[in-house]
Design a protein around this motif. Structure first.
Motif, PDB file in Angstrom:
ATOM      1  N   MET A  79       0.647  -1.156   0.027  1.00  0.00           N
ATOM      2  CA  MET A  79      -0.081  -0.067   0.095  1.00  0.00           C
ATOM      3  C   MET A  79       1.022   1.147   0.029  1.00  0.00           C
ATOM      4  O   MET A  79       1.721   1.189   0.689  1.00  0.00           O
ATOM      5  CB  MET A  79      -0.982   0.047   1.231  1.00  0.00           C
ATOM      6  N   ASN A  80       0.575   2.221  -0.908  1.00  0.00           N
ATOM      7  CA  ASN A  80       1.422   3.529  -1.075  1.00  0.00           C
ATOM      8  C   ASN A  80       1.164   4.226   0.222  1.00  0.00           C
ATOM      9  O   ASN A  80       0.105   5.054   0.025  1.00  0.00           O
ATOM     10  CB  ASN A  80       1.138   4.237  -2.524  1.00  0.00           C
ATOM     11  N   GLU A  81       1.875   4.294   1.337  1.00  0.00           N
ATOM     12  CA  GLU A  81       1.731   5.160   2.452  1.00  0.00           C
ATOM     13  C   GLU A  81       1.834   6.780   1.898  1.00  0.00           C
ATOM     14  O   GLU A  81       1.336   7.507   2.750  1.00  0.00           O
ATOM     15  CB  GLU A  81       3.013   5.012   3.308  1.00  0.00           C
ATOM     16  N   LYS A  82       2.612   7.200   0.991  1.00  0.00           N
ATOM     17  CA  LYS A  82       2.621   8.650   0.774  1.00  0.00           C
ATOM     18  C   LYS A  82       1.218   9.259   0.121  1.00  0.00           C
ATOM     19  O   LYS A  82       0.553  10.031   0.495  1.00  0.00           O
ATOM     20  CB  LYS A  82       3.759   8.755  -0.467  1.00  0.00           C
ATOM     21  N   LEU A  83       0.425   7.985  -0.534  1.00  0.00           N
ATOM     22  CA  LEU A  83      -0.920   8.386  -1.179  1.00  0.00           C
ATOM     23  C   LEU A  83      -1.797   8.545  -0.194  1.00  0.00           C
ATOM     24  O   LEU A  83      -2.826   9.341   0.118  1.00  0.00           O
ATOM     25  CB  LEU A  83      -1.301   7.400  -2.377  1.00  0.00           C
ATOM     26  N   ILE A  98      -9.679   1.826  -6.334  1.00  0.00           N
ATOM     27  CA  ILE A  98      -9.075   2.404  -7.591  1.00  0.00           C
ATOM     28  C   ILE A  98      -8.018   1.419  -8.340  1.00  0.00           C
ATOM     29  O   ILE A  98      -8.212   1.042  -9.625  1.00  0.00           O
ATOM     30  CB  ILE A  98      -8.064   3.792  -7.303  1.00  0.00           C
ATOM     31  N   GLN A  99      -7.585   0.730  -7.533  1.00  0.00           N
ATOM     32  CA  GLN A  99      -6.424  -0.319  -8.055  1.00  0.00           C
ATOM     33  C   GLN A  99      -7.160  -1.631  -8.952  1.00  0.00           C
ATOM     34  O   GLN A  99      -6.863  -2.022 -10.005  1.00  0.00           O
ATOM     35  CB  GLN A  99      -5.191  -0.866  -7.300  1.00  0.00           C
ATOM     36  N   LEU A 100      -8.098  -1.933  -8.100  1.00  0.00           N
ATOM     37  CA  LEU A 100      -9.063  -3.217  -8.727  1.00  0.00           C
ATOM     38  C   LEU A 100     -10.078  -2.796  -9.565  1.00  0.00           C
ATOM     39  O   LEU A 100     -10.346  -3.638 -10.357  1.00  0.00           O
ATOM     40  CB  LEU A 100      -9.502  -4.021  -7.728  1.00  0.00           C
ATOM     41  N   ASN A 101     -10.547  -1.631  -9.650  1.00  0.00           N
ATOM     42  CA  ASN A 101     -11.758  -1.071 -10.482  1.00  0.00           C
ATOM     43  C   ASN A 101     -12.805  -1.513 -10.170  1.00  0.00           C
ATOM     44  O   ASN A 101     -13.807  -0.787 -10.051  1.00  0.00           O
ATOM     45  CB  ASN A 101     -11.287  -1.281 -11.954  1.00  0.00           C
ATOM     46  N   LEU A 102     -13.260  -2.838  -9.919  1.00  0.00           N
ATOM     47  CA  LEU A 102     -14.530  -3.322  -9.430  1.00  0.00           C
ATOM     48  C   LEU A 102     -14.077  -4.514  -8.317  1.00  0.00           C
ATOM     49  O   LEU A 102     -13.267  -5.332  -8.761  1.00  0.00           O
ATOM     50  CB  LEU A 102     -15.296  -3.994 -10.638  1.00  0.00           C
ATOM     51  N   SER A 103     -14.596  -4.315  -7.338  1.00  0.00           N
ATOM     52  CA  SER A 103     -14.198  -5.119  -6.266  1.00  0.00           C
ATOM     53  C   SER A 103     -15.080  -5.540  -4.952  1.00  0.00           C
ATOM     54  O   SER A 103     -16.093  -4.754  -4.732  1.00  0.00           O
ATOM     55  CB  SER A 103     -12.858  -4.880  -5.668  1.00  0.00           C
ATOM     56  N   GLU A 160      -8.982  -8.014   1.917  1.00  0.00           N
ATOM     57  CA  GLU A 160      -7.824  -8.792   1.640  1.00  0.00           C
ATOM     58  C   GLU A 160      -6.650  -7.882   1.225  1.00  0.00           C
ATOM     59  O   GLU A 160      -5.331  -7.950   1.661  1.00  0.00           O
ATOM     60  CB  GLU A 160      -8.002  -9.783   0.479  1.00  0.00           C
ATOM     61  N   PHE A 161      -6.802  -7.056   0.420  1.00  0.00           N
ATOM     62  CA  PHE A 161      -5.815  -6.072  -0.178  1.00  0.00           C
ATOM     63  C   PHE A 161      -5.370  -4.478   0.692  1.00  0.00           C
ATOM     64  O   PHE A 161      -4.587  -4.082   0.687  1.00  0.00           O
ATOM     65  CB  PHE A 161      -5.929  -5.820  -1.547  1.00  0.00           C
ATOM     66  N   SER A 162      -6.359  -4.276   1.341  1.00  0.00           N
ATOM     67  CA  SER A 162      -6.166  -3.244   2.519  1.00  0.00           C
ATOM     68  C   SER A 162      -5.993  -3.395   3.798  1.00  0.00           C
ATOM     69  O   SER A 162      -5.286  -2.568   4.339  1.00  0.00           O
ATOM     70  CB  SER A 162      -7.757  -2.192   2.297  1.00  0.00           C
ATOM     71  N   GLY A 163      -6.447  -4.709   4.272  1.00  0.00           N
ATOM     72  CA  GLY A 163      -6.191  -4.962   5.514  1.00  0.00           C
ATOM     73  C   GLY A 163      -7.119  -4.380   6.731  1.00  0.00           C
ATOM     74  O   GLY A 163      -6.605  -4.440   7.925  1.00  0.00           O
ATOM     75  N   GLU A 219     -10.721   4.777   5.102  1.00  0.00           N
ATOM     76  CA  GLU A 219     -11.333   5.326   3.930  1.00  0.00           C
ATOM     77  C   GLU A 219     -10.122   5.360   2.726  1.00  0.00           C
ATOM     78  O   GLU A 219     -10.512   5.066   1.688  1.00  0.00           O
ATOM     79  CB  GLU A 219     -11.849   6.835   3.804  1.00  0.00           C
ATOM     80  N   ALA A 220      -8.940   6.028   2.991  1.00  0.00           N
ATOM     81  CA  ALA A 220      -8.012   6.199   2.441  1.00  0.00           C
ATOM     82  C   ALA A 220      -7.648   4.612   1.611  1.00  0.00           C
ATOM     83  O   ALA A 220      -7.267   4.431   0.500  1.00  0.00           O
ATOM     84  CB  ALA A 220      -6.885   6.870   2.831  1.00  0.00           C
ATOM     85  N   ARG A 221      -7.478   3.797   2.736  1.00  0.00           N
ATOM     86  CA  ARG A 221      -6.851   2.312   2.335  1.00  0.00           C
ATOM     87  C   ARG A 221      -7.775   1.784   1.272  1.00  0.00           C
ATOM     88  O   ARG A 221      -7.552   1.357   0.168  1.00  0.00           O
ATOM     89  CB  ARG A 221      -6.639   1.608   3.497  1.00  0.00           C
ATOM     90  N   ALA A 222      -9.127   1.665   1.723  1.00  0.00           N
ATOM     91  CA  ALA A 222     -10.398   1.085   0.850  1.00  0.00           C
ATOM     92  C   ALA A 222     -10.277   1.904  -0.471  1.00  0.00           C
ATOM     93  O   ALA A 222     -10.437   1.102  -1.588  1.00  0.00           O
ATOM     94  CB  ALA A 222     -11.555   1.376   1.500  1.00  0.00           C
TER      95      ALA A 222
END
Length: 129
Positions: free
Chosen positions: A1-5, A26-31, A38-41, A18-21
């Motif tokens: 996960m991009n901590e800067k973003l 955005i990365q998965l486009n549809l999830s 799984e991807f955000s923790g 909210e930021a992590r989700a």
């Protein structure tokens, strides 16, 4: 996960969840919520409230179904909305500060105004602490 973003989004008013989700969506486009977890923790117990907050703010959309699928609203539009909100906040702050300074007739001073010896002694004691 991009901590800067994530840090940038936090500065713009996103919560950490909210930021992590949002970045995962955005990365998965549809999830699904499970994929976002799984991807955000994010904790399973917080996922739906977080996704609802993002949807209410207009940052993501929802395809209802079983499971519901989440997608980003056009990120260019989201960034434009965030810019507009930040500029409005700064304009309001500027107006309020200028109005306050005019009401109080603030004048910068290089010297403390201490009309008597007692005030001078108090100030010196405070500086010594």
């Amino acid at each position: 996960m991009n901590e800067k973003l994530i840090g940038s989004l936090l500065k713009l008013g996103f919560t950490e969840y909210e930021a992590r989700a949002y970045l995962v969506i955005i990365q998965l486009n549809l999830s699904s919520a499970n994929e976002i977890i799984e991807f955000s923790g994010l904790p399973r117990g917080k996922i739906y409230s977080t996704l609802n907050q993002l949807a209410e703010k207009g940052y993501i959309g929802v395809n209802e179904g079983n499971p519901a699928l989440y997608y980003p609203v056009n990120p260019v539009e989201t960034i434009a909305l965030l810019k507009k909100q930040v500029l409005a906040d700064f304009s309001e702050l500027e107006e309020d500060i200028i109005a306050m300074s005019r009401r109080n007739n603030l004048k910068p001073s290089l010297f403390w105004e201490m009309p008597n010896l007692t005030n001078i002694e108090k100030k010196v004691k405070n500086l010594a602490l």
